[in-house]
Scaffold this motif. Structure first.
Motif, PDB file in Angstrom:
ATOM      1  N   SER A  40       1.042  -1.086  -0.004  1.00  0.00           N
ATOM      2  CA  SER A  40      -0.025   0.012   0.138  1.00  0.00           C
ATOM      3  C   SER A  40       0.868   1.146  -0.140  1.00  0.00           C
ATOM      4  N   VAL A  41       2.007   1.277   0.725  1.00  0.00           N
ATOM      5  CA  VAL A  41       3.022   2.504   0.662  1.00  0.00           C
ATOM      6  C   VAL A  41       3.406   2.646  -0.636  1.00  0.00           C
ATOM      7  N   LEU A  42       3.811   1.634  -1.215  1.00  0.00           N
ATOM      8  CA  LEU A  42       4.557   1.595  -2.543  1.00  0.00           C
ATOM      9  C   LEU A  42       3.745   2.063  -3.686  1.00  0.00           C
ATOM     10  N   ILE A  43       2.476   1.644  -3.631  1.00  0.00           N
ATOM     11  CA  ILE A  43       1.470   2.101  -4.442  1.00  0.00           C
ATOM     12  C   ILE A  43       0.933   3.479  -4.197  1.00  0.00           C
ATOM     13  N   ALA A  44       1.127   4.129  -2.938  1.00  0.00           N
ATOM     14  CA  ALA A  44       0.846   5.482  -2.682  1.00  0.00           C
ATOM     15  C   ALA A  44       1.952   6.246  -3.154  1.00  0.00           C
ATOM     16  N   LEU A  45       3.118   5.783  -3.092  1.00  0.00           N
ATOM     17  CA  LEU A  45       4.348   6.518  -3.276  1.00  0.00           C
ATOM     18  C   LEU A  45       4.511   6.815  -5.034  1.00  0.00           C
ATOM     19  N   ILE A  46       4.047   5.771  -5.922  1.00  0.00           N
ATOM     20  CA  ILE A  46       3.886   5.719  -7.228  1.00  0.00           C
ATOM     21  C   ILE A  46       3.504   7.050  -7.861  1.00  0.00           C
ATOM     22  N   PRO A  47       2.394   7.373  -7.658  1.00  0.00           N
ATOM     23  CA  PRO A  47       1.874   8.894  -8.302  1.00  0.00           C
ATOM     24  C   PRO A  47       2.553   9.804  -7.797  1.00  0.00           C
ATOM     25  N   LEU A  48       2.933   9.776  -6.611  1.00  0.00           N
ATOM     26  CA  LEU A  48       3.496  11.194  -5.860  1.00  0.00           C
ATOM     27  C   LEU A  48       4.999  11.198  -6.525  1.00  0.00           C
ATOM     28  N   VAL A  49       5.782  10.036  -6.743  1.00  0.00           N
ATOM     29  CA  VAL A  49       7.039  10.135  -7.092  1.00  0.00           C
ATOM     30  C   VAL A  49       6.791  10.536  -8.721  1.00  0.00           C
ATOM     31  N   TRP A  50       5.968  10.001  -9.309  1.00  0.00           N
ATOM     32  CA  TRP A  50       5.879  10.316 -10.798  1.00  0.00           C
ATOM     33  C   TRP A  50       5.456  11.788 -11.091  1.00  0.00           C
ATOM     34  N   VAL A  51       4.645  12.308 -10.280  1.00  0.00           N
ATOM     35  CA  VAL A  51       4.353  13.604 -10.306  1.00  0.00           C
ATOM     36  C   VAL A  51       5.683  14.749 -10.141  1.00  0.00           C
ATOM     37  N   LEU A  52       6.256  14.383  -9.184  1.00  0.00           N
ATOM     38  CA  LEU A  52       7.413  15.062  -8.697  1.00  0.00           C
ATOM     39  C   LEU A  52       8.392  14.989  -9.904  1.00  0.00           C
ATOM     40  N   VAL A  53       8.860  13.809 -10.243  1.00  0.00           N
ATOM     41  CA  VAL A  53       9.839  13.527 -11.271  1.00  0.00           C
ATOM     42  C   VAL A  53       9.373  14.501 -12.706  1.00  0.00           C
ATOM     43  N   SER A  54       8.048  14.050 -13.041  1.00  0.00           N
ATOM     44  CA  SER A  54       7.656  14.970 -14.155  1.00  0.00           C
ATOM     45  C   SER A  54       7.635  16.277 -14.197  1.00  0.00           C
ATOM     46  N   VAL A  55       7.242  17.044 -12.889  1.00  0.00           N
ATOM     47  CA  VAL A  55       7.306  18.536 -12.767  1.00  0.00           C
ATOM     48  C   VAL A  55       8.797  18.896 -12.768  1.00  0.00           C
ATOM     49  N   PHE A  56       9.720  18.092 -12.352  1.00  0.00           N
ATOM     50  CA  PHE A  56      11.272  18.505 -12.138  1.00  0.00           C
ATOM     51  C   PHE A  56      12.044  18.367 -13.288  1.00  0.00           C
ATOM     52  N   VAL A  57      11.501  17.215 -14.327  1.00  0.00           N
ATOM     53  CA  VAL A  57      12.367  17.088 -15.540  1.00  0.00           C
ATOM     54  C   VAL A  57      11.528  18.156 -16.689  1.00  0.00           C
ATOM     55  N   LYS A  58      10.320  18.482 -16.577  1.00  0.00           N
ATOM     56  CA  LYS A  58       9.823  19.552 -17.350  1.00  0.00           C
ATOM     57  C   LYS A  58      10.082  20.999 -17.113  1.00  0.00           C
ATOM     58  N   GLY A  59      10.207  21.243 -15.810  1.00  0.00           N
ATOM     59  CA  GLY A  59      10.454  22.581 -15.367  1.00  0.00           C
ATOM     60  C   GLY A  59      11.826  23.246 -15.022  1.00  0.00           C
ATOM     61  N   ILE A  60      12.595  22.252 -14.944  1.00  0.00           N
ATOM     62  CA  ILE A  60      14.240  22.470 -14.498  1.00  0.00           C
ATOM     63  C   ILE A  60      14.798  23.314 -15.643  1.00  0.00           C
ATOM     64  N   GLY A  61      14.352  23.234 -16.668  1.00  0.00           N
ATOM     65  CA  GLY A  61      15.211  23.963 -17.778  1.00  0.00           C
ATOM     66  C   GLY A  61      14.876  25.414 -17.667  1.00  0.00           C
ATOM     67  N   VAL A  62      13.709  25.859 -17.250  1.00  0.00           N
ATOM     68  CA  VAL A  62      13.222  27.307 -17.097  1.00  0.00           C
ATOM     69  C   VAL A  62      13.655  27.717 -15.646  1.00  0.00           C
ATOM     70  N   VAL A  63      13.657  26.961 -14.695  1.00  0.00           N
ATOM     71  CA  VAL A  63      13.791  27.358 -13.603  1.00  0.00           C
ATOM     72  C   VAL A  63      15.265  27.693 -13.265  1.00  0.00           C
ATOM     73  N   THR A  64      16.038  27.091 -13.793  1.00  0.00           N
ATOM     74  CA  THR A  64      17.571  27.266 -13.545  1.00  0.00           C
ATOM     75  C   THR A  64      18.169  28.537 -14.370  1.00  0.00           C
ATOM     76  N   ASN A  65      17.417  29.124 -15.143  1.00  0.00           N
ATOM     77  CA  ASN A  65      17.564  30.234 -15.923  1.00  0.00           C
ATOM     78  C   ASN A  65      17.348  31.580 -14.808  1.00  0.00           C
ATOM     79  N   THR A  66      18.364  32.415 -14.712  1.00  0.00           N
ATOM     80  CA  THR A  66      18.404  33.415 -13.656  1.00  0.00           C
ATOM     81  C   THR A  66      17.306  34.230 -14.095  1.00  0.00           C
ATOM     82  N   THR A  67      17.120  34.667 -15.149  1.00  0.00           N
ATOM     83  CA  THR A  67      15.826  35.434 -15.422  1.00  0.00           C
ATOM     84  C   THR A  67      14.697  35.329 -14.751  1.00  0.00           C
ATOM     85  N   TRP A  68      14.415  33.665 -14.961  1.00  0.00           N
ATOM     86  CA  TRP A  68      12.997  33.292 -14.216  1.00  0.00           C
ATOM     87  C   TRP A  68      12.954  33.963 -12.843  1.00  0.00           C
TER      88      TRP A  68
END
Length: 309
Positions: A40-68
């Protein structure tokens, strides 16, 4: 069981108690329960980790720019590259801080009253009932209530302050509930020991009860703040979204990270890469802000918590 009476019976060695081995059925049930809980713990962690990884991968390119972090979207069109989220970050922090400044004292004091003073009283029962109702109120209902009262009835304009007031309705019940539960965990022996030494009740609460439960109270406050900082409905109803900077909480449209995400979605996020990158960047920025606030609050809670002897 017969009581030994003679000297021989008294001097006789005591037979050790024999324990029956655990049955295979009990071992199997225990093992199955462990497997189910872990799964149950692992099943609950799957969507949480999935969301965090997706947001990080798709948003890190913009966030690392100082202009942001140093520029706003003033003068930028939806499909023009450049600009940043400085206006949205400032707006989100201002609205969240004003909301917290109002909600934290009210929520903590109400929780203290329900546990220490109002237990079993009519006012305490009524307060608990109203808190339960507020806990389930949708954010759009809170926004419409503040609009009807603050804007339509009292005549004030749409502003960041109106947003903060609507967020107060969402944040207070969460703080009350968490504070109430944490105070109930504090052992009654601590209170009774203080009373026996002649310490007044109010000083016992301030010096003993609250510091003992401080870590849990802070955790509840941060969960409530994380919830309200991501709300979108109050922003759309009560203030609107502005691409330029606005430090005035009383007048004018104001940028915010949830508002920026909604604006970029309306501008064509998903079909055009520029608003899509801004959308994911705003989402990652909001997660980073909430994480930093949680880390800072936990550090302060440990700093002021009672020291173990």
């Amino acid at each position: 069981m017969a009581t030994p009476t003679t000297t021989a019976e008294l001097d006789a060695p005591v037979k050790p108690t024999t324990f029956q081995p655990v049955s295979l059925r009990r071992k199997a049930v225990n093992h199955m329960a462990t497997v189910l809980v872990t799964a149950s713990v692992l099943i609950a962690l799957i969507p949480l980790v999935w969301v965090l990884v997706s947001v990080f991968v798709k948003g890190i390119g913009v966030v690392t720019n100082t202009t942001w972090w140093t520029h706003s979207q003033a003068g930028m069109t939806a499909f023009a590259a450049g600009g940043g989220a400085y206006h949205a970050i400032v707006g989100t922090l201002l609205q969240g801080l004003v909301c917290a400044a109002i909600s934290i004292p009210i929520g903590v004091f109400v929780g203290i009253y329900l546990v220490e003073y109002g237990a079993g009283t009519r006012l305490g029962k009524l307060t608990t009932f109203m808190v339960d109702i507020l806990t389930g109120v949708p954010s759009i209902v809170a926004a419409l209530f503040i609009y009807a009262l603050w804007v339509a009835t009292l005549g004030f304009g749409r502003s960041g302050l109106a947003v903060s007031l609507s967020l107060v309705l969402l944040m207070v019940p969460v703080i009350v509930r968490s504070t109430e539960e944490m105070l109930r965990i504090v052992p009654m022996d601590l209170r009774e020991a203080a009373y026996a030494l002649g310490v007044p009740k109010w000083k016992t609460i301030v010096r003993i009860v609250i510091p003992t439960a401080l870590s849990g109270i802070v955790t509840g406050i941060m969960l409530a703040l994380a919830r309200v900082m991501g709300e979108t409905a109050p922003l759309l109803v009560l203030v609107g979204y502005a691409q330029a900077m606005n430090f005035d909480m009383f007048t004018g449209f104001m940028g915010s990270l949830p508002g920026m995400m909604y604006d970029q979605t309306s501008a064509g996020a998903g079909a055009n890469p520029i608003p899509t990158d801004r959308l994911w960047g705003a989402a990652l920025t909001l997660i980073v802000l909430i994480a930093l606030l949680n880390i800072g609050a936990r550090f302060l809670a440990k700093l002021f918590a009672p020291k173990k002897v």
